[in-house]
Scaffold this motif. Sequence first.
Motif, mmCIF file in Angstrom:
data_model
loop_
_atom_site.group_PDB
_atom_site.id
_atom_site.type_symbol
_atom_site.label_atom_id
_atom_site.label_comp_id
_atom_site.label_asym_id
_atom_site.label_seq_id
_atom_site.Cartn_x
_atom_site.Cartn_y
_atom_site.Cartn_z
ATOM 1 N N TRP A 37 70.264 43.502 11.996
ATOM 2 C CA TRP A 37 70.930 44.759 12.337
ATOM 3 C C TRP A 37 70.897 45.686 11.132
ATOM 4 C CZ3 TRP A 37 75.186 46.469 9.553
ATOM 5 C CH2 TRP A 37 75.860 45.503 8.776
ATOM 6 N N ASP A 38 70.874 46.974 11.403
ATOM 7 C CA ASP A 38 70.852 47.977 10.334
ATOM 8 C C ASP A 38 71.610 49.220 10.753
ATOM 9 O OD1 ASP A 38 68.697 47.370 8.006
ATOM 10 O OD2 ASP A 38 67.965 46.549 9.908
ATOM 11 N N THR A 44 77.745 51.656 4.817
ATOM 12 C CA THR A 44 76.326 51.336 4.857
ATOM 13 C C THR A 44 76.236 49.864 5.228
ATOM 14 O OG1 THR A 44 76.146 50.625 2.543
ATOM 15 C CG2 THR A 44 75.893 52.984 3.006
ATOM 16 N N GLY A 45 75.056 49.391 5.602
ATOM 17 C CA GLY A 45 74.984 47.962 5.859
ATOM 18 C C GLY A 45 73.767 47.497 6.622
ATOM 19 N N SER A 46 73.508 46.204 6.497
ATOM 20 C CA SER A 46 72.475 45.507 7.243
ATOM 21 C C SER A 46 72.759 44.023 7.145
ATOM 22 C CB SER A 46 71.080 45.819 6.691
ATOM 23 O OG SER A 46 70.939 45.308 5.377
ATOM 24 N N GLY A 47 72.072 43.247 7.976
ATOM 25 C CA GLY A 47 72.276 41.807 7.933
ATOM 26 C C GLY A 47 71.433 41.101 8.967
ATOM 27 N N THR A 48 71.530 39.778 8.983
ATOM 28 C CA THR A 48 70.782 38.968 9.935
ATOM 29 C C THR A 48 71.712 37.930 10.556
ATOM 30 O OG1 THR A 48 70.079 37.348 8.270
ATOM 31 C CG2 THR A 48 68.647 39.260 8.631
ATOM 32 N N PHE A 49 71.289 37.399 11.704
ATOM 33 C CA PHE A 49 72.063 36.380 12.390
ATOM 34 C C PHE A 49 71.186 35.721 13.433
ATOM 35 C CE2 PHE A 49 72.486 40.339 14.650
ATOM 36 C CZ PHE A 49 72.380 40.004 15.987
ATOM 37 N N ARG A 50 71.630 34.569 13.928
ATOM 38 C CA ARG A 50 70.994 33.921 15.063
ATOM 39 C C ARG A 50 71.735 34.311 16.326
ATOM 40 N NH1 ARG A 50 65.893 31.540 14.628
ATOM 41 N NH2 ARG A 50 65.662 30.908 12.454
ATOM 42 N N ASP A 54 58.472 52.802 12.285
ATOM 43 C CA ASP A 54 59.597 51.923 12.001
ATOM 44 C C ASP A 54 59.344 51.213 10.678
ATOM 45 O OD1 ASP A 54 61.497 49.859 11.950
ATOM 46 O OD2 ASP A 54 61.494 49.637 14.119
ATOM 47 N N ASN A 55 60.119 51.568 9.650
ATOM 48 C CA ASN A 55 59.952 50.959 8.327
ATOM 49 C C ASN A 55 60.716 49.651 8.163
ATOM 50 O OD1 ASN A 55 58.209 52.894 7.320
ATOM 51 N ND2 ASN A 55 59.833 54.141 6.412
ATOM 52 N N ILE A 56 61.467 49.251 9.178
ATOM 53 C CA ILE A 56 62.228 48.006 9.091
ATOM 54 C C ILE A 56 61.439 46.838 9.679
ATOM 55 C CG2 ILE A 56 64.333 46.810 9.809
ATOM 56 C CD1 ILE A 56 65.717 49.535 9.847
ATOM 57 N N GLY A 57 60.820 47.062 10.818
ATOM 58 C CA GLY A 57 60.077 46.003 11.492
ATOM 59 C C GLY A 57 59.144 46.599 12.514
ATOM 60 N N ASN A 58 58.690 45.752 13.429
ATOM 61 C CA ASN A 58 57.843 46.203 14.520
ATOM 62 C C ASN A 58 58.697 46.956 15.524
ATOM 63 O OD1 ASN A 58 56.170 46.474 16.758
ATOM 64 N ND2 ASN A 58 55.253 44.441 16.528
ATOM 65 N N GLY A 59 58.309 48.184 15.837
ATOM 66 C CA GLY A 59 59.102 48.965 16.776
ATOM 67 C C GLY A 59 59.259 48.293 18.122
ATOM 68 N N ALA A 60 58.258 47.522 18.539
ATOM 69 C CA ALA A 60 58.333 46.821 19.816
ATOM 70 C C ALA A 60 59.394 45.732 19.812
ATOM 71 C CB ALA A 60 56.970 46.218 20.163
ATOM 72 N N THR A 110 72.094 53.264 14.486
ATOM 73 C CA THR A 110 71.913 51.843 14.247
ATOM 74 C C THR A 110 70.704 51.326 15.021
ATOM 75 O OG1 THR A 110 73.260 51.149 16.132
ATOM 76 C CG2 THR A 110 74.430 51.556 14.047
ATOM 77 N N VAL A 111 70.286 50.111 14.685
ATOM 78 C CA VAL A 111 69.226 49.460 15.454
ATOM 79 C C VAL A 111 69.269 47.951 15.206
ATOM 80 C CG1 VAL A 111 67.349 49.525 13.724
ATOM 81 C CG2 VAL A 111 66.798 49.710 16.175
#
Length: 210
Positions: free
Chosen positions: A54-55, A85-91, A135-141, A204-205
């Motif tokens: 998430w971002d 501000t923020g970002s992170g990962t999760f399952r 998309d500079n974060i990942g694959n837009g798809a 966000t995305v």
Amino acid sequence: MNARTLSAGLAGVGLISLALGCERENPASRMLASTPAGLSPSFSASASNHHMRWDIISVDFSTGTLSAGGIASARANDGSEITLTGSGTFRSNPGNPQDVTGGGTWQTSTGSGTYEVIELVRFEVGPGTPPLPHDNIGNGADSRAGLLLVRIAYSDGSEGTLAVSCHLVGTPDAVFEGVSTSKGFVDYWNREAPPAPPGNANRTVFHVID
């Protein structure tokens, strides 16, 4: 991100900015429990174990590019504001959250600091199609709409719950775009809506990492 018709003066960025800037103030009242339309068949909201990111994002409307490193704000009942501000990962596997990382910065009129994500509460993916070509974060798809709830710990010793909500093209209007959060006994429940382009805040995305 939110699908809407921009004014004629914004026609040059209209196609880029679709779904970026939900204007409705209603909180997300429900999220779909089954696989939403618009998602790849391999992605199941209710039975998957996808690694997600998430971002809070920044958008360059002149190039149609989203990047990490944006800001988002919400207000408490008295109008006081918190900006994150923020970002992170999760399952995303329900009932067994794992691999939770992330955090960011916070600022209010009385203080500032950092926060850390300490627990996944819930994530529900929503339907929607990404609007931006770059998309500079990942694959837009691999971008997704949805609602994330996490517990966070602030650097001043207080704790709270952060809601990250993403609205893409085709996402139901019950889903807001932006963030809301609590900090101690104060609930910053009233998220600030994204401004019209080229305004750059409160967006966000989510991305599927693997």
